[in-house]
Design a protein around this motif. Sequence first.
Motif, short mmCIF file in Angstrom:
data_model
loop_
_atom_site.label_atom_id
_atom_site.label_comp_id
_atom_site.label_asym_id
_atom_site.label_seq_id
_atom_site.Cartn_x
_atom_site.Cartn_y
_atom_site.Cartn_z
N LEU A 184 29.51 37.12 16.48
CA LEU A 184 28.24 36.83 16.96
C LEU A 184 27.68 36.41 18.34
O LEU A 184 26.63 36.24 18.86
N GLY A 185 28.62 36.14 19.06
CA GLY A 185 28.86 35.78 20.25
C GLY A 185 28.97 34.29 20.61
O GLY A 185 28.69 33.87 21.76
N GLN A 186 29.09 33.41 19.78
CA GLN A 186 29.23 31.79 19.85
C GLN A 186 30.48 31.63 20.17
O GLN A 186 31.57 31.99 19.76
N THR A 187 30.70 30.88 21.54
CA THR A 187 31.98 30.53 22.43
C THR A 187 32.75 29.50 21.16
O THR A 187 32.07 28.50 20.74
N LEU A 188 33.92 29.90 21.10
CA LEU A 188 34.75 29.11 20.24
C LEU A 188 35.77 28.61 21.00
O LEU A 188 36.18 27.22 20.54
N ALA A 189 36.32 28.94 22.01
CA ALA A 189 37.22 28.23 22.97
C ALA A 189 37.17 28.82 24.38
O ALA A 189 36.82 30.00 24.43
N THR A 190 37.46 27.90 25.20
CA THR A 190 37.70 28.46 26.78
C THR A 190 39.25 28.13 27.07
O THR A 190 39.52 26.87 26.54
N ILE A 191 39.68 28.92 27.85
CA ILE A 191 41.29 28.69 28.37
C ILE A 191 41.00 28.90 29.81
O ILE A 191 40.58 29.78 30.13
N ALA A 192 41.81 27.90 30.55
CA ALA A 192 42.01 28.05 31.85
C ALA A 192 43.39 27.59 32.29
O ALA A 192 43.92 26.59 31.73
N VAL A 193 44.23 28.66 32.89
CA VAL A 193 45.41 28.53 33.30
C VAL A 193 45.87 28.48 34.48
O VAL A 193 45.09 29.70 35.41
N THR A 194 46.61 27.75 35.06
CA THR A 194 47.19 27.78 36.56
C THR A 194 48.56 27.53 36.61
O THR A 194 49.14 27.30 35.41
N PRO A 195 49.12 27.69 37.65
CA PRO A 195 50.70 27.67 37.67
C PRO A 195 51.06 26.23 37.13
O PRO A 195 52.09 26.13 36.70
N GLN A 196 50.13 25.29 37.54
CA GLN A 196 50.62 23.65 36.91
C GLN A 196 50.35 23.42 35.65
O GLN A 196 51.01 22.79 34.87
N ALA A 197 49.23 24.07 34.84
CA ALA A 197 48.86 23.57 33.60
C ALA A 197 47.99 24.49 32.96
O ALA A 197 47.28 25.38 33.60
N ALA A 198 47.81 24.50 31.71
CA ALA A 198 46.89 24.97 30.90
C ALA A 198 45.95 23.95 30.05
O ALA A 198 46.46 23.27 29.62
N THR A 199 44.74 24.55 30.25
CA THR A 199 43.68 23.63 29.51
C THR A 199 42.85 24.45 28.62
O THR A 199 42.31 25.51 28.90
N ASN A 218 35.62 38.02 19.87
CA ASN A 218 35.52 38.88 21.27
C ASN A 218 36.13 37.80 22.23
O ASN A 218 36.51 36.87 21.98
N PHE A 219 36.48 38.60 23.25
CA PHE A 219 37.12 37.83 24.51
C PHE A 219 36.52 38.32 25.69
O PHE A 219 36.42 39.41 26.05
N ASP A 220 36.56 37.36 26.82
CA ASP A 220 36.31 37.76 28.28
C ASP A 220 37.45 37.36 29.04
O ASP A 220 38.17 35.91 28.76
N TRP A 221 38.09 38.04 29.82
CA TRP A 221 39.33 37.69 30.56
C TRP A 221 39.13 37.98 31.98
O TRP A 221 38.62 38.94 32.62
N ASN A 222 39.12 36.97 32.50
CA ASN A 222 38.84 36.74 34.01
C ASN A 222 40.08 36.39 34.92
O ASN A 222 40.68 35.11 34.90
N GLN A 223 40.77 37.14 35.66
CA GLN A 223 42.07 36.91 36.16
C GLN A 223 41.99 36.99 37.64
O GLN A 223 41.30 37.99 38.42
N ARG A 224 42.58 35.99 38.37
CA ARG A 224 42.23 35.96 39.84
C ARG A 224 43.92 35.63 40.19
O ARG A 224 44.77 34.89 39.21
N PRO A 225 44.55 35.58 41.49
CA PRO A 225 45.75 35.23 41.72
C PRO A 225 46.09 33.72 41.34
O PRO A 225 45.21 32.95 42.11
N GLY A 226 46.81 33.29 40.49
CA GLY A 226 47.22 32.04 40.33
C GLY A 226 46.24 31.36 39.26
O GLY A 226 46.45 30.36 39.14
N HIS A 227 45.33 32.33 38.76
CA HIS A 227 44.35 31.45 37.76
C HIS A 227 43.65 32.41 36.86
O HIS A 227 43.61 33.62 37.16
N VAL A 228 43.82 32.09 35.60
CA VAL A 228 43.31 33.01 34.55
C VAL A 228 42.32 32.06 33.71
O VAL A 228 42.73 30.97 33.13
N ASP A 229 41.04 32.70 33.55
CA ASP A 229 40.05 32.03 32.50
C ASP A 229 39.89 33.09 31.55
O ASP A 229 39.58 34.31 31.50
N VAL A 230 39.91 32.49 30.09
CA VAL A 230 39.65 33.10 28.97
C VAL A 230 38.53 32.55 28.11
O VAL A 230 38.63 31.33 27.91
N GLU A 231 37.63 33.22 27.58
CA GLU A 231 36.79 32.94 26.70
C GLU A 231 36.81 33.65 25.31
O GLU A 231 36.75 34.86 25.44
#
Length: 200
Positions: free
Chosen positions: A79-94, A61-74
Amino acid sequence: MPISRRLTLLAFAATLATLAGCATTSTNVSPVAAYRDTIDLNGRLSVNYQKDGKVESLTGNFDWNQRPGHVDVELASPLGQTLATIAVTPQAATLTQAGRAPVTASDIDALTQRTLGWPLPVSGLRDWLQGYAVDARGQRFAASPANNSVTTGDGWRLRFVEWQDANAAQPRPRVIHAERAAAGDIQDLAIRIVVNPAAN
């Protein structure tokens, strides 16, 4: 045939042709809903690919939260266990995986391939989840139920297979198929994305 009757028939034929043209236009013009910089979506992913001669498959499953200049993905397991989170900005991705230190890079797609083992095309998904893409000629592509496939500039073959409401004046994608022949050491990569109805 009398001239008056011939003219009447010609006028009738012209009217039919005009109506037919209007009907054709109306069935083909159903542009995707206008692009939004701020969206909150969730849904399901299924991924299939070959690596080192082995076929790999995963779902989640995924959750996608997008704002100007920023994206957060889970990303989560079925079964709903978080496997990874991703945070993206114009400067870098984590990208942070459960139980591991965060990893940061300038290219989010390369980062996901290095950490997850397959490339999640986050940069493209900003557009794809809303029915847009940049095609192989660098042109902006807007999908519709009548024009639902495109090859992107970076080699993804997209098909917008189903819509939230195909009869809406401006529909939104529900099912997207994304395929790529090769991406680094990955071959025959296929991602199926199912988007749940948007909450906003």
